[in-house]
Design an enzyme around this catalytic site. Sequence first.
Site, PDB file in Angstrom:
ATOM      1  N   ASP A   1      -6.461  35.627 -34.714  1.00 23.88           N
ATOM      2  CA  ASP A   1      -7.325  36.709 -35.214  1.00 23.88           C
ATOM      3  C   ASP A   1      -6.488  37.924 -35.600  1.00 23.88           C
ATOM      4  O   ASP A   1      -6.725  38.563 -36.631  1.00 23.88           O
ATOM      5  CB  ASP A   1      -8.355  37.104 -34.143  1.00 23.88           C
ATOM      6  CG  ASP A   1      -9.100  35.891 -33.600  1.00 23.88           C
ATOM      7  OD1 ASP A   1      -9.426  34.995 -34.391  1.00 23.88           O
ATOM      8  OD2 ASP A   1      -9.339  35.841 -32.383  1.00 23.88           O
TER       9      ASP A   1
ATOM     10  N   SER B   1     -16.164  36.932 -33.511  1.00 22.75           N
ATOM     11  CA  SER B   1     -16.694  37.081 -32.156  1.00 22.75           C
ATOM     12  C   SER B   1     -16.310  38.430 -31.553  1.00 22.75           C
ATOM     13  O   SER B   1     -15.379  39.098 -32.017  1.00 22.75           O
ATOM     14  CB  SER B   1     -16.182  35.945 -31.268  1.00 22.75           C
ATOM     15  OG  SER B   1     -14.799  35.778 -31.461  1.00 22.75           O
TER      16      SER B   1
ATOM     17  N   VAL C   1       6.953  31.384 -27.642  1.00 21.43           N
ATOM     18  CA  VAL C   1       6.786  32.169 -26.417  1.00 21.43           C
ATOM     19  C   VAL C   1       6.131  31.252 -25.393  1.00 21.43           C
ATOM     20  O   VAL C   1       5.153  30.569 -25.685  1.00 21.43           O
ATOM     21  CB  VAL C   1       5.895  33.412 -26.660  1.00 21.43           C
ATOM     22  CG1 VAL C   1       5.815  34.261 -25.397  1.00 21.43           C
ATOM     23  CG2 VAL C   1       6.457  34.249 -27.797  1.00 21.43           C
TER      24      VAL C   1
ATOM     25  N   ASN D   1      -3.799  26.665 -39.241  1.00 21.16           N
ATOM     26  CA  ASN D   1      -2.609  26.097 -38.614  1.00 21.16           C
ATOM     27  C   ASN D   1      -2.370  24.720 -39.258  1.00 21.16           C
ATOM     28  O   ASN D   1      -3.131  24.293 -40.130  1.00 21.16           O
ATOM     29  CB  ASN D   1      -2.752  26.026 -37.087  1.00 21.16           C
ATOM     30  CG  ASN D   1      -3.968  25.218 -36.642  1.00 21.16           C
ATOM     31  OD1 ASN D   1      -4.359  24.235 -37.281  1.00 21.16           O
ATOM     32  ND2 ASN D   1      -4.581  25.609 -35.541  1.00 21.16           N
TER      33      ASN D   1
ATOM     34  N   THR E   1       0.007  28.957 -40.425  1.00 25.14           N
ATOM     35  CA  THR E   1       0.483  29.944 -39.440  1.00 25.14           C
ATOM     36  C   THR E   1       1.392  29.351 -38.374  1.00 25.14           C
ATOM     37  O   THR E   1       2.175  30.058 -37.769  1.00 25.14           O
ATOM     38  CB  THR E   1      -0.714  30.617 -38.747  1.00 25.14           C
ATOM     39  OG1 THR E   1      -1.552  29.589 -38.185  1.00 25.14           O
ATOM     40  CG2 THR E   1      -1.534  31.431 -39.742  1.00 25.14           C
TER      41      THR E   1
ATOM     42  N   ASP F   1      -6.606  22.440 -33.080  1.00 24.65           N
ATOM     43  CA  ASP F   1      -5.157  22.637 -32.963  1.00 24.65           C
ATOM     44  C   ASP F   1      -4.533  21.363 -32.417  1.00 24.65           C
ATOM     45  O   ASP F   1      -5.238  20.422 -32.052  1.00 24.65           O
ATOM     46  CB  ASP F   1      -4.859  23.820 -32.024  1.00 24.65           C
ATOM     47  CG  ASP F   1      -3.541  24.521 -32.375  1.00 24.65           C
ATOM     48  OD1 ASP F   1      -2.728  23.926 -33.111  1.00 24.65           O
ATOM     49  OD2 ASP F   1      -3.334  25.653 -31.922  1.00 24.65           O
TER      50      ASP F   1
ATOM     51  N   THR G   1      -4.370  35.462 -30.964  1.00 25.80           N
ATOM     52  CA  THR G   1      -3.207  35.660 -31.845  1.00 25.80           C
ATOM     53  C   THR G   1      -3.554  35.325 -33.298  1.00 25.80           C
ATOM     54  O   THR G   1      -3.110  36.007 -34.219  1.00 25.80           O
ATOM     55  CB  THR G   1      -2.012  34.795 -31.395  1.00 25.80           C
ATOM     56  OG1 THR G   1      -2.482  33.467 -31.168  1.00 25.80           O
ATOM     57  CG2 THR G   1      -1.401  35.325 -30.118  1.00 25.80           C
TER      58      THR G   1
END
Length: 312
Positions: free
Chosen positions: A235, A12, A226, A150, A186, A118, A233
């Site tokens: 990508d 994208s 975080v 993920n 990831t 996710d 992130t």
Amino acid sequence: MEEECRVLSIQSHVVRGYVGNRAATFPLQVLGFEIDAVNSVQFSNHTGYAHWKGHVLNSEELRELYEGLKLNDVNKYDYVLTGYMRDKSFLAKVVDIVQELKQQNSRLVYVCDPVMGDKWDGEGSMYVPEDLLPVYREKVVPVADIITPNQFEAELLSGRKIHSQEEALEVMDMLHSMGPDTVVITSSDLPSARGSDYLIALGSQRIRHPDGSVVTERISMDMRKVDAVFVGTGDLFAAMLLAWTHKHPHNLKAACEKTVSAMHHVLQRTIQCAKAQAGGGQKPSSAQLELRMVQSKRDIENPEIVVQATVL
């Protein structure tokens, strides 16, 4: 003169901010790659904002763009990189293109981030149409060389839940058997030995030796969480993993340490700037949380290693 390394990236595009091709192009160029971008969508900004406008590329338009490259005989690539896609026929067309490019160059490496969903608060959900899952399973993953799911996406692709590191390694072996030699999960919700402030990422790479033997290298990494919601992130991760596995072809540990350390620096800079802009304990907005990519050029180019990988 250094040999040119060219990437076809189908992702994208946003006018404002850093997701998809916008998150992949700058780091890959900084790291010395030529990158040809096909924009699967063109939006004003990512869809996490209150408003967004734009257009979606369909599979026929993708075919037409690729046809143009072919007619000029410039459809020569070393890598293909793909991320978020919403349409089954578009995804199938991407597979056709990858297969054709691999026929031309048997050494072409296809890096696929199988973006499907996710977990939130332990519950997984898909944010793409469910009919994409069989296409990823049966067509995309078998032609991919590197995949970066993920935990939830790895579970979807393998049809197995992950409750322990042992099960995660078994799932990665299942994913290897589907095609890719490199699998990186990831992020996961597996408990870290360093406590609840850390996420675990896992990697597995099959290395084929000239004598036909295959060795599997497995690694685990603890990444500090975080406290913010970033977009783009994944990508950025896939793009930098492409770059660092190219520079360290049989050393997944080094490639992942550089990728994750660079990510750490980008996210720390982003959260610091966002908090400063929001001011006085206010929650930063989507616009303030856009990745500070340009400001992180040096960290992307030569990341100080702050996350060590453990070989399992």
